[in-house]
Design a protein around this motif. Structure first.
Motif, short mmCIF file in Angstrom:
data_model
loop_
_atom_site.label_atom_id
_atom_site.label_comp_id
_atom_site.label_asym_id
_atom_site.label_seq_id
_atom_site.Cartn_x
_atom_site.Cartn_y
_atom_site.Cartn_z
N ARG A 6 0.83 -1.21 0.00
CA ARG A 6 0.00 0.00 0.00
C ARG A 6 0.86 1.26 0.00
N THR A 281 -7.93 7.68 6.68
CA THR A 281 -6.97 7.89 5.59
C THR A 281 -7.46 8.96 4.61
N ALA A 285 -5.64 9.41 0.94
CA ALA A 285 -6.24 8.74 -0.22
C ALA A 285 -6.85 9.72 -1.20
N THR A 300 -1.44 7.99 11.19
CA THR A 300 -2.00 8.05 9.84
C THR A 300 -1.20 7.18 8.89
N PHE A 304 -2.86 4.05 6.81
CA PHE A 304 -2.82 3.88 5.37
C PHE A 304 -2.13 2.57 5.01
N GLY A 308 -5.28 1.66 3.54
CA GLY A 308 -5.39 2.74 2.55
C GLY A 308 -5.42 2.20 1.13
#
Length: 370
Positions: A6, A281, A285, A300, A304, A308
């Protein structure tokens, strides 16, 4: 999809992942090295709040505070030496990244004293002093985008200093920041500096826009107003990117680029979601686009990495939608100009309060050491 996959997808989309945190504990434990190796982190930012938190927890700074107390250092000198030491070490940790990306990433930011936010001359002087004190080519000096900060940005760039412009909220102010950067590059060229050695990012604060506008919408209370909650921050950033593309397409920028200048990349700052009703996210995103930086708190970053999704460019073709959001906000009764004035004022005040907290923590530690 794995965590690394990711984050790799985010990086492959042209988003540089910077960590919005630094502490001596993170350096001593090699956590920062692990994040570089495992989580595609290619830079780090600091601010007074981050340092205040770092110095008030644990004993990682005790030895340095004891040494500073023994030689009678002032609180101001102790704060500066402690923060410069951490930033210098972080610059060394990121040196390989800096070299591999030809200076684009591997950057560490250190902020001028927030108390100087409305003093052009003092900010300019301290920016140059920090640049010389850290003495690392991958440093970025953070200068706030206040009206008084704009000429200081130009002055610093003109002296060959790489700058992270912080506390940007409105598109009008962002355009002034881009103008200040270009003027600085023109001065740097006149001063004989190699433009290719100068880098800059423009930190557009994201989540705070929703945090200020959402309560205003709730106070208005109409269905139309309530339907706009959680939309302003992303729309504002998308409009900023549209302004960025407009500037880099212009003849003035093209002339600077021909001399080796690098674009001042938009940086999405304050991307931790404040409202738990929104996806954690959201401000990553929905702001995926090439030639940007997203500086994230570790929570954060982990969110993600866990869930995410990168679904292509979420910014370039959304400018018209973003304009419609702001048209609707104004029609609903939101004073957008006032929003940005409040955000800038409170942003400076919050960093000043954190700077005072940092100084008080250091004062107590120096007293204890004595």
């Amino acid at each position: 999809m794995t965590e690394q996959t990711r984050l790799a997808a985010l990086s492959d989309a042209g988003v540089s992942i910077w960590l919005d945190d630094l502490s001596r504990q993170r350096l001593d434990s090699n956590n920062l090295v692990e994040l570089i190796r495992e989580s595609h982190v290619v830079g780090v930012t600091t601010n007074p709040t981050i340092f205040a938190n770092a110095l008030s927890h644990g004993d990682a700074y005790d030895a340095q505070m004891n040494e500073l107390a023994a030689r009678g250092a002032s609180v101001a000198d102790a704060v500066r030496e402690a923060t410069v030491a951490d930033v210098r070490r972080a610059c060394d940790v990121f040196r390989e990244t800096w070299e591999a990306t030809l200076g684009k990433d591997g950057r560490v930011s250190l902020e001028v004293d927030p108390d100087l936010a409305h003093d052009t001359v003092a900010t300019s002087a301290q920016a140059l002093d920090l640049w010389k004190s850290v003495d690392r080519p991958n440093l970025m000096v953070k200068i706030p985008a206040t009206e008084e900060g704009l000429p200081a940005i130009t002055n610093a760039i003109g002296e060959g200093v790489s700058v992270n412009v912080t506390l940007i909220f409105s598109i009008d102010r962002y355009r002034a920041v881009m103008d200040a950067y270009q003027t600085g590059l023109e001065q740097a060229a006149a001063n004989g500096h190699d433009l290719a050695s100068i880098r800059s990012v423009a930190s557009f604060f994201v989540s705070r826009v929703d945090s200020e506008i959402d309560p205003r919408l709730e106070k208005i209370g109409t269905d139309e107003a309530l339907a706009l909650r959680g939309k302003a921050a992303v729309a504002n950033a998308r409009l900023a990117y549209a302004a960025f593309r407009e500037v880099v397409a212009a003849d003035r920028w093209q002339a600077l680029a021909a001399k080796g200048a690098h674009v001042q990349r938009p940086l999405w700052a304050s991307t931790g979601v404040k409202n738990k009703a929104y996806p954690d996210t959201l401000y990553v995103a929905d702001l995926v686009v090439a030639d940007t930086v997203n500086t994230m708190p570790e929570a954060t970053l982990k969110a993600f990495a866990d869930h995410g999704e990168v679904e292509g460019d979420q910014v370039t073709d959304f400018a018209d939608d973003a304009r419609r959001v702001f048209d609707a906000l104004r029609e609903a009764g939101v004073d957008v100009d006032d929003v940005f004035k409040v955000l800038e004022r409170e942003g400076v005040e919050k960093f000043m309060a954190s700077w005072d907290e940092l100084g008080e923590t250091v004062r107590q530690q120096l007293e204890a050491a004595k």
